[in-house]
Design a protein around this motif. Sequence first.
Motif, PDB file in Angstrom:
ATOM      1  N   THR A  63       9.583  10.954  -7.371  1.00  0.00           N
ATOM      2  CA  THR A  63       8.132  11.042  -7.107  1.00  0.00           C
ATOM      3  C   THR A  63       7.594   9.710  -6.606  1.00  0.00           C
ATOM      4  OG1 THR A  63       7.900  12.710  -8.849  1.00  0.00           O
ATOM      5  CG2 THR A  63       5.889  11.598  -8.121  1.00  0.00           C
ATOM      6  N   LEU A  64       8.018   8.615  -7.239  1.00  0.00           N
ATOM      7  CA  LEU A  64       7.579   7.287  -6.807  1.00  0.00           C
ATOM      8  C   LEU A  64       8.089   6.976  -5.403  1.00  0.00           C
ATOM      9  CD1 LEU A  64       8.117   5.220 -10.082  1.00  0.00           C
ATOM     10  CD2 LEU A  64       5.949   5.432  -8.853  1.00  0.00           C
ATOM     11  N   ALA A  65       9.336   7.383  -5.121  1.00  0.00           N
ATOM     12  CA  ALA A  65       9.904   7.140  -3.794  1.00  0.00           C
ATOM     13  C   ALA A  65       9.103   7.837  -2.707  1.00  0.00           C
ATOM     14  CB  ALA A  65      11.357   7.599  -3.759  1.00  0.00           C
ATOM     15  N   LYS A  66       8.562   9.022  -3.032  1.00  0.00           N
ATOM     16  CA  LYS A  66       7.731   9.746  -2.061  1.00  0.00           C
ATOM     17  C   LYS A  66       6.395   9.050  -1.844  1.00  0.00           C
ATOM     18  CE  LYS A  66       9.804  14.291  -2.910  1.00  0.00           C
ATOM     19  NZ  LYS A  66       9.612  15.648  -3.485  1.00  0.00           N
ATOM     20  N   SER A  67       5.941   8.334  -2.889  1.00  0.00           N
ATOM     21  CA  SER A  67       4.679   7.597  -2.769  1.00  0.00           C
ATOM     22  C   SER A  67       4.846   6.321  -1.958  1.00  0.00           C
ATOM     23  CB  SER A  67       4.151   7.233  -4.168  1.00  0.00           C
ATOM     24  OG  SER A  67       3.988   8.388  -4.959  1.00  0.00           O
ATOM     25  N   VAL A  68       6.090   5.884  -1.822  1.00  0.00           N
ATOM     26  CA  VAL A  68       6.404   4.694  -1.039  1.00  0.00           C
ATOM     27  C   VAL A  68       7.198   5.153   0.186  1.00  0.00           C
ATOM     28  CG1 VAL A  68       7.498   2.432  -1.055  1.00  0.00           C
ATOM     29  CG2 VAL A  68       6.540   3.363  -3.165  1.00  0.00           C
ATOM     30  N   ALA A  69       6.828   4.678   1.345  1.00  0.00           N
ATOM     31  CA  ALA A  69       7.465   5.134   2.588  1.00  0.00           C
ATOM     32  C   ALA A  69       8.864   4.533   2.730  1.00  0.00           C
ATOM     33  CB  ALA A  69       6.598   4.746   3.789  1.00  0.00           C
ATOM     34  N   LEU A  70       9.782   4.991   1.871  1.00  0.00           N
ATOM     35  CA  LEU A  70      11.149   4.473   1.904  1.00  0.00           C
ATOM     36  C   LEU A  70      12.118   5.418   2.594  1.00  0.00           C
ATOM     37  CD1 LEU A  70      11.393   2.990  -1.701  1.00  0.00           C
ATOM     38  CD2 LEU A  70      11.515   1.699   0.422  1.00  0.00           C
ATOM     39  N   GLY A  71      11.693   6.672   2.778  1.00  0.00           N
ATOM     40  CA  GLY A  71      12.582   7.667   3.370  1.00  0.00           C
ATOM     41  C   GLY A  71      12.818   8.808   2.398  1.00  0.00           C
ATOM     42  N   GLU A  72      13.667   9.738   2.802  1.00  0.00           N
ATOM     43  CA  GLU A  72      13.966  10.897   1.963  1.00  0.00           C
ATOM     44  C   GLU A  72      14.877  10.493   0.805  1.00  0.00           C
ATOM     45  OE1 GLU A  72      12.787  13.978   2.112  1.00  0.00           O
ATOM     46  OE2 GLU A  72      11.467  13.373   3.767  1.00  0.00           O
TER      47      GLU A  72
ATOM     48  N   ASP B  81       0.824  -1.218   0.000  1.00  0.00           N
ATOM     49  CA  ASP B  81       0.000   0.000   0.000  1.00  0.00           C
ATOM     50  C   ASP B  81       0.854   1.263   0.000  1.00  0.00           C
ATOM     51  OD1 ASP B  81       1.003   0.171   2.551  1.00  0.00           O
ATOM     52  OD2 ASP B  81      -0.889  -0.282   3.550  1.00  0.00           O
ATOM     53  N   GLY B  82       2.185   1.089   0.134  1.00  0.00           N
ATOM     54  CA  GLY B  82       3.087   2.221   0.043  1.00  0.00           C
ATOM     55  C   GLY B  82       3.374   2.918   1.355  1.00  0.00           C
ATOM     56  N   ASP B  83       2.541   2.694   2.388  1.00  0.00           N
ATOM     57  CA  ASP B  83       2.715   3.402   3.662  1.00  0.00           C
ATOM     58  C   ASP B  83       3.223   2.508   4.786  1.00  0.00           C
ATOM     59  OD1 ASP B  83       1.823   5.828   2.599  1.00  0.00           O
ATOM     60  OD2 ASP B  83      -0.268   5.276   2.900  1.00  0.00           O
ATOM     61  N   ASP B  84       2.974   1.225   4.666  1.00  0.00           N
ATOM     62  CA  ASP B  84       3.321   0.288   5.734  1.00  0.00           C
ATOM     63  C   ASP B  84       4.778  -0.165   5.563  1.00  0.00           C
ATOM     64  OD1 ASP B  84       3.578  -1.734   7.566  1.00  0.00           O
ATOM     65  OD2 ASP B  84       1.646  -2.662   7.112  1.00  0.00           O
ATOM     66  N   THR B  85       5.673   0.345   6.406  1.00  0.00           N
ATOM     67  CA  THR B  85       7.093   0.002   6.275  1.00  0.00           C
ATOM     68  C   THR B  85       7.348  -1.486   6.512  1.00  0.00           C
ATOM     69  OG1 THR B  85       7.455   0.617   8.575  1.00  0.00           O
ATOM     70  CG2 THR B  85       7.911   2.299   6.901  1.00  0.00           C
ATOM     71  N   ALA B  86       6.576  -2.094   7.403  1.00  0.00           N
ATOM     72  CA  ALA B  86       6.747  -3.524   7.670  1.00  0.00           C
ATOM     73  C   ALA B  86       6.398  -4.337   6.422  1.00  0.00           C
ATOM     74  CB  ALA B  86       5.868  -3.957   8.837  1.00  0.00           C
ATOM     75  N   GLU B  87       5.350  -3.924   5.732  1.00  0.00           N
ATOM     76  CA  GLU B  87       4.934  -4.623   4.509  1.00  0.00           C
ATOM     77  C   GLU B  87       5.985  -4.432   3.400  1.00  0.00           C
ATOM     78  OE1 GLU B  87       0.892  -5.029   1.764  1.00  0.00           O
ATOM     79  OE2 GLU B  87       1.254  -3.186   2.895  1.00  0.00           O
ATOM     80  N   ILE B  88       6.518  -3.230   3.297  1.00  0.00           N
ATOM     81  CA  ILE B  88       7.554  -2.952   2.301  1.00  0.00           C
ATOM     82  C   ILE B  88       8.810  -3.759   2.611  1.00  0.00           C
ATOM     83  CG2 ILE B  88       9.087  -1.170   1.382  1.00  0.00           C
ATOM     84  CD1 ILE B  88       6.815   0.845   1.944  1.00  0.00           C
ATOM     85  N   ARG B  89       9.159  -3.790   3.890  1.00  0.00           N
ATOM     86  CA  ARG B  89      10.346  -4.544   4.317  1.00  0.00           C
ATOM     87  C   ARG B  89      10.198  -6.025   3.964  1.00  0.00           C
ATOM     88  NH1 ARG B  89      10.109  -3.097   9.137  1.00  0.00           N
ATOM     89  NH2 ARG B  89      11.587  -1.329   9.089  1.00  0.00           N
TER      90      ARG B  89
END
Length: 544
Positions: free
Chosen positions: A430-439, A363-371
Motif C-alpha cells: 500500500t505504501l509503495a503505491k503511495s510512492v511512485a516507485l513502480g509496480e 511528495d510521493g509523486d515526483d520520481t526525480a525527488e524520490i531518486r
Amino acid sequence: MPGKRPRNATAIPRAKRERKAITLDVKLEVLRRFEVGEKLSQVAKALGLAVSTVATIRDNKEKIKASSQIATPLRASRLTRHRSAVMETMERLLRVWLEDQSQRNVPLSVTVIQEKAKSLFDDLQREQGERSQTAKFSASKGWFVRFKERHCLPHFKMSSAAPGKEDVYPEILKSIIQEGEYTPQQVFNVDETGLYWKRMPERTFISVEEKAEPGFKSSKDRLMLLLGGNAAGDFKLKPLLVYHSENPKALEGYSKPNLPVIWRSNKKAWATRSIFHEWFTYFFCPAIEKYCAQNNLTNKALLILDNAPCHPVNLSDLSDNVRVEYLHDNTADSIQPMGQGVASTFKAHYLRRTFEHILEATDGDDTAEIREFWRKYSIMDAVDNIAIAWEELRPATMNTVWKKIWPECVQFQSVSQTDNIAQLQQNIVTLAKSVALGEVGEADVDQLLQSHEEGLSNEELVQLEQEPAGEEEEEGEEAAPALRQLTTRELSAAFSHFEAGLQVLTSNSPDDAWNLKVSRAVNDAISCYRDLYSEKEWRSKQLS
C-alpha cells in the motif's frame, strides 16, 4: 684437582647446525600462498619453515620473481604446471564464501561446496575470457580434499541426513531453568542476521536503474545485526551493528556511544569472537544488571546461544551472574527463539519504515525527488530506521517465539497480539503505491525479505575482495583498530601497580574507612581486567 679441566684445555667444538637450503620452488610456493591470502604463520606451518624465513622470502618477493624468469628449463617446466589465476581466485573467493556461511551457522555439504566452486570458476572464466580447453574444472572430490589441505580450512558445520531430536533440548533447558530458578524475564537469546540496508524490491524504478549502472551497487551493501531479548518479551536488547567501515562519512558529527545501536566494524561486516566477547562483557552483562535492578529481580540471567564460530565457548567464566548455554548443532536452526520469526518480522518492519521515510521526505509523486532522496539515503538513515523497526516489534512476538524451546513461558496466546508478517507486507505494498516507485506486489516484497538470508552471490564475493565501496571512510582518518589485546604479563604488571598503590594508601591513611572504600572501588573497577586475565590463563592451559 682431579676431575677439573685445566683452563688451557682445548674446548670441544660444537657440532655445526646444518643449514637448510631453500629452493626456488619453495620460495615461489611461499609467495603463491601469500597471494591467495594465507597468513604468515599458516605458510610457515604448512611448509615446515621458520616464520622469520617466510617473512624474509616475502620481503624479497621482487628479487625471487625476477630469478624465476631466468631459471633453468627444468624449473621452468615445473612452474608452468602451477594452477591458473582463475583457479587461484576461485579458491580465494570460495574460502570467503565458506567463512560467510560459517558465520551465519549455515550447514553445508561437500556437494553444495563443489557446486559453488564450479559456479565461481565458470563466472570468473567468462569474465576473464579464458576459452582454452585445458582450463576446464569439474570440482571433483579429490580437488575438494586438496583444497581443504591447501587453505588449512577451519571446521565448518556440515549438514546431516539424520533428523534432529527436537524434543530433547527443551527438557535439558527446563532442568537448567529449574536448577537456576530463572524466570522468563531472566532467560535470553540472541542471534546474528544480515541486512541489505539499501535494497529495494526488484520492480521498483530505483532497483531497475541501479542494475543498469556500472560499478558498485548500493543494494549489495550489507551489515550484520545481533538481535535478542528475554523470554518474557518485555525487554529487547540494544542491537549490535557490524559494518564494513568504522567511520563512514554519514556518521560525521555523531557520537557513536549515543547511537541507538552498538556500532562496531569488520572489513566483511562479520561478527567476530573479539566483537562478541566485548559485547558480552561491556554491554550485555551491564544491561542485565540494570534491567534486574529496575524490575526488583535477582541480578542473574541465562543466555542461550547457538554454536556459531563468533560465539566464544567460555563466556560463563567471565561473569558470576550470567550462565551461558549452547544449543545442539542439529536442532539450533529449528528451535532457536530468535530464528523463529523475529529477524524476518524485524526486516518487514524495517522495509515498511523505509517506505514511510520516503513518503515523509517527498511528495510521493515526483520520481526525480524520490531518486534524489534515495541517492542521499545513508547508513545513518538506516540506523535510525533500524532502531524504529526494532522498537515496533511487539512483546507478544518476542514471547511467542519461545514456544518450541520453552512452551511454558509463552503468555500471549492470541495471534492478534503478535506481529503479522502478511499484514506488514500488505502495508508495504500500500505504501509503495503511495510512492511512485513502480509496480510492487506482495511477491516482490516477499522475495526482497527472503534475499536478506541468501548467501553471498559470486558478484558480491568479488566485491568483498576489493576495498569496501559505498560509504567511504572520512578523508584523513583511518579506521579504528580492532579490539586491543592485553597480554597476561601486562595485566599482571598492572595489577602489581594497583596493589602497590593501595598499599601506600593503607600504610599512610589517617582513616580506615577510607582504606576500605577506596580498596573496594578500585577492585570493582578493575574486575573486568581480572576476568580477562583469568580467561587468558585458562586459554593458555587449554592450548598447552
